[in-house]
Motif scaffolding. Sequence first.
Motif, PDB file in Angstrom:
ATOM      1  N   ILE A  54       0.828  -1.211   0.000  1.00  0.00           N
ATOM      2  CA  ILE A  54       0.000   0.000   0.000  1.00  0.00           C
ATOM      3  C   ILE A  54       0.855   1.251   0.000  1.00  0.00           C
ATOM      4  O   ILE A  54       0.677   2.145  -0.834  1.00  0.00           O
ATOM      5  CB  ILE A  54      -0.952   0.007   1.216  1.00  0.00           C
ATOM      6  CG1 ILE A  54      -1.998  -1.107   1.062  1.00  0.00           C
ATOM      7  CG2 ILE A  54      -1.648   1.361   1.351  1.00  0.00           C
ATOM      8  CD1 ILE A  54      -2.914  -1.264   2.255  1.00  0.00           C
ATOM      9  N   SER A  60       0.227   5.384  -4.128  1.00  0.00           N
ATOM     10  CA  SER A  60      -0.027   4.250  -3.237  1.00  0.00           C
ATOM     11  C   SER A  60      -0.643   3.082  -3.998  1.00  0.00           C
ATOM     12  O   SER A  60      -1.058   3.207  -5.157  1.00  0.00           O
ATOM     13  CB  SER A  60      -0.978   4.681  -2.115  1.00  0.00           C
ATOM     14  OG  SER A  60      -2.287   4.886  -2.633  1.00  0.00           O
ATOM     15  N   PHE A  62      -3.522   1.991  -3.395  1.00  0.00           N
ATOM     16  CA  PHE A  62      -4.890   2.419  -3.690  1.00  0.00           C
ATOM     17  C   PHE A  62      -4.951   3.171  -5.012  1.00  0.00           C
ATOM     18  O   PHE A  62      -5.889   3.015  -5.785  1.00  0.00           O
ATOM     19  CB  PHE A  62      -5.417   3.318  -2.568  1.00  0.00           C
ATOM     20  CG  PHE A  62      -5.668   2.604  -1.268  1.00  0.00           C
ATOM     21  CD1 PHE A  62      -6.094   1.283  -1.238  1.00  0.00           C
ATOM     22  CD2 PHE A  62      -5.490   3.267  -0.066  1.00  0.00           C
ATOM     23  CE1 PHE A  62      -6.333   0.644  -0.043  1.00  0.00           C
ATOM     24  CE2 PHE A  62      -5.730   2.632   1.137  1.00  0.00           C
ATOM     25  CZ  PHE A  62      -6.145   1.320   1.157  1.00  0.00           C
ATOM     26  N   ASP A  63      -3.951   4.025  -5.257  1.00  0.00           N
ATOM     27  CA  ASP A  63      -3.905   4.768  -6.523  1.00  0.00           C
ATOM     28  C   ASP A  63      -3.839   3.803  -7.707  1.00  0.00           C
ATOM     29  O   ASP A  63      -4.456   4.038  -8.747  1.00  0.00           O
ATOM     30  CB  ASP A  63      -2.694   5.704  -6.557  1.00  0.00           C
ATOM     31  CG  ASP A  63      -2.794   6.824  -5.536  1.00  0.00           C
ATOM     32  OD1 ASP A  63      -3.914   7.299  -5.287  1.00  0.00           O
ATOM     33  OD2 ASP A  63      -1.745   7.222  -4.984  1.00  0.00           O
ATOM     34  N   GLU A  66      -7.314   2.248  -8.255  1.00  0.00           N
ATOM     35  CA  GLU A  66      -8.250   3.221  -8.817  1.00  0.00           C
ATOM     36  C   GLU A  66      -8.016   3.443 -10.307  1.00  0.00           C
ATOM     37  O   GLU A  66      -8.930   3.836 -11.038  1.00  0.00           O
ATOM     38  CB  GLU A  66      -8.134   4.551  -8.082  1.00  0.00           C
ATOM     39  CG  GLU A  66      -8.773   4.555  -6.709  1.00  0.00           C
ATOM     40  CD  GLU A  66      -8.742   5.936  -6.097  1.00  0.00           C
ATOM     41  OE1 GLU A  66      -9.786   6.617  -6.120  1.00  0.00           O
ATOM     42  OE2 GLU A  66      -7.673   6.336  -5.601  1.00  0.00           O
ATOM     43  N   PHE A  88     -11.191  -1.512   4.619  1.00  0.00           N
ATOM     44  CA  PHE A  88     -11.401  -2.421   3.496  1.00  0.00           C
ATOM     45  C   PHE A  88     -11.215  -3.891   3.828  1.00  0.00           C
ATOM     46  O   PHE A  88     -11.352  -4.734   2.959  1.00  0.00           O
ATOM     47  CB  PHE A  88     -10.449  -2.074   2.344  1.00  0.00           C
ATOM     48  CG  PHE A  88      -8.998  -2.151   2.699  1.00  0.00           C
ATOM     49  CD1 PHE A  88      -8.317  -3.345   2.668  1.00  0.00           C
ATOM     50  CD2 PHE A  88      -8.304  -1.014   3.050  1.00  0.00           C
ATOM     51  CE1 PHE A  88      -6.977  -3.423   2.994  1.00  0.00           C
ATOM     52  CE2 PHE A  88      -6.952  -1.081   3.373  1.00  0.00           C
ATOM     53  CZ  PHE A  88      -6.300  -2.288   3.344  1.00  0.00           C
ATOM     54  N   PHE A 137     -12.542  -1.733  -7.856  1.00  0.00           N
ATOM     55  CA  PHE A 137     -12.100  -1.122  -6.610  1.00  0.00           C
ATOM     56  C   PHE A 137     -12.701   0.269  -6.518  1.00  0.00           C
ATOM     57  O   PHE A 137     -12.596   1.058  -7.446  1.00  0.00           O
ATOM     58  CB  PHE A 137     -10.578  -1.041  -6.575  1.00  0.00           C
ATOM     59  CG  PHE A 137     -10.030  -0.362  -5.353  1.00  0.00           C
ATOM     60  CD1 PHE A 137      -9.975  -1.024  -4.138  1.00  0.00           C
ATOM     61  CD2 PHE A 137      -9.567   0.946  -5.413  1.00  0.00           C
ATOM     62  CE1 PHE A 137      -9.465  -0.398  -3.013  1.00  0.00           C
ATOM     63  CE2 PHE A 137      -9.049   1.576  -4.301  1.00  0.00           C
ATOM     64  CZ  PHE A 137      -8.999   0.904  -3.096  1.00  0.00           C
ATOM     65  N   LYS A 139     -12.945   3.708  -4.022  1.00  0.00           N
ATOM     66  CA  LYS A 139     -12.407   4.414  -2.861  1.00  0.00           C
ATOM     67  C   LYS A 139     -13.096   5.761  -2.758  1.00  0.00           C
ATOM     68  O   LYS A 139     -13.182   6.509  -3.722  1.00  0.00           O
ATOM     69  CB  LYS A 139     -10.906   4.610  -3.005  1.00  0.00           C
ATOM     70  CG  LYS A 139     -10.239   5.277  -1.796  1.00  0.00           C
ATOM     71  CD  LYS A 139      -8.729   5.327  -1.989  1.00  0.00           C
ATOM     72  CE  LYS A 139      -8.030   5.897  -0.758  1.00  0.00           C
ATOM     73  NZ  LYS A 139      -8.370   7.320  -0.545  1.00  0.00           N
ATOM     74  N   CYS A 144     -12.836   2.065   1.520  1.00  0.00           N
ATOM     75  CA  CYS A 144     -12.482   1.358   0.288  1.00  0.00           C
ATOM     76  C   CYS A 144     -13.306   0.075   0.197  1.00  0.00           C
ATOM     77  O   CYS A 144     -13.609  -0.555   1.199  1.00  0.00           O
ATOM     78  CB  CYS A 144     -10.996   0.995   0.272  1.00  0.00           C
ATOM     79  SG  CYS A 144      -9.895   2.380   0.605  1.00  0.00           S
TER      80      CYS A 144
END
Length: 240
Positions: A54, A60, A62-63, A66, A88, A137, A139, A144
């Motif tokens: 992460i 990250s 998450f990026d 996304e 999450f 995914f 967010k 998330c």
Amino acid sequence: MKTLIVDDERLARKELMSLLEPHKKIDVVGEATDVDDAIEKINELNPDLIFLDIQMPGKSGFDLLESLDHVPRVIFTTAYDEFALKAFEVNALDYLLKPVQPERLEEAIAKLHVESDRNPSPTDAEKRSLGKDDQVFVKDGDKCWFVKLADVRLFESDGNYIKVYFGGNKPMIHKSLNALDERLDDRTFFRASRKHIINLGWVENIDTWFNGGLLVQLKGGEKIEVSRRQAARFKERMSL
């Protein structure tokens, strides 16, 4: 199962590869050191599974998620704070706290095999469109979700964002409805109007509406107007 390891720490990648060696069904086809590298490798290799860190420099994990239309199965490998993981943890396939323990890795892979038996990985051709068995995914702020598209009943345009309806949640994602419409499988999703895409599997009631249009009620309670222009196509799709 084609697997990509995404982690900016070389030693962490090597340690995970070593731990994965006894698991013969896991075929590590590549490593990525950051998000941009991972995007390139994902497009090139089409992995079925990602072991994903992460916290990485620049962008990250998450990026990364996304930025993907189709999200492969994901197991997080992270030193992320346990409280933040609660955002999450019920939606991710699994997460492993560093340093990764062999017994926790075995548990994660066992979950993976169970999930894979239920939902086989789509072929490359099937990945070109997003169908009900694909997961995405989402967010929104600190929350998330990994969401199976079968569970999404409605996409609603709101300016430069889309509101995604699933369960009791309505998070916002930064994407245009037109771009999303091009990717969704039209056997499952229908463009009801300029502002709405509905999941046909969630349609509960259909009524006639003004000017030759239709009013569709979804199982979640939402009522969506199908424009007159789209009504004929909708009737054909639903075999009315």
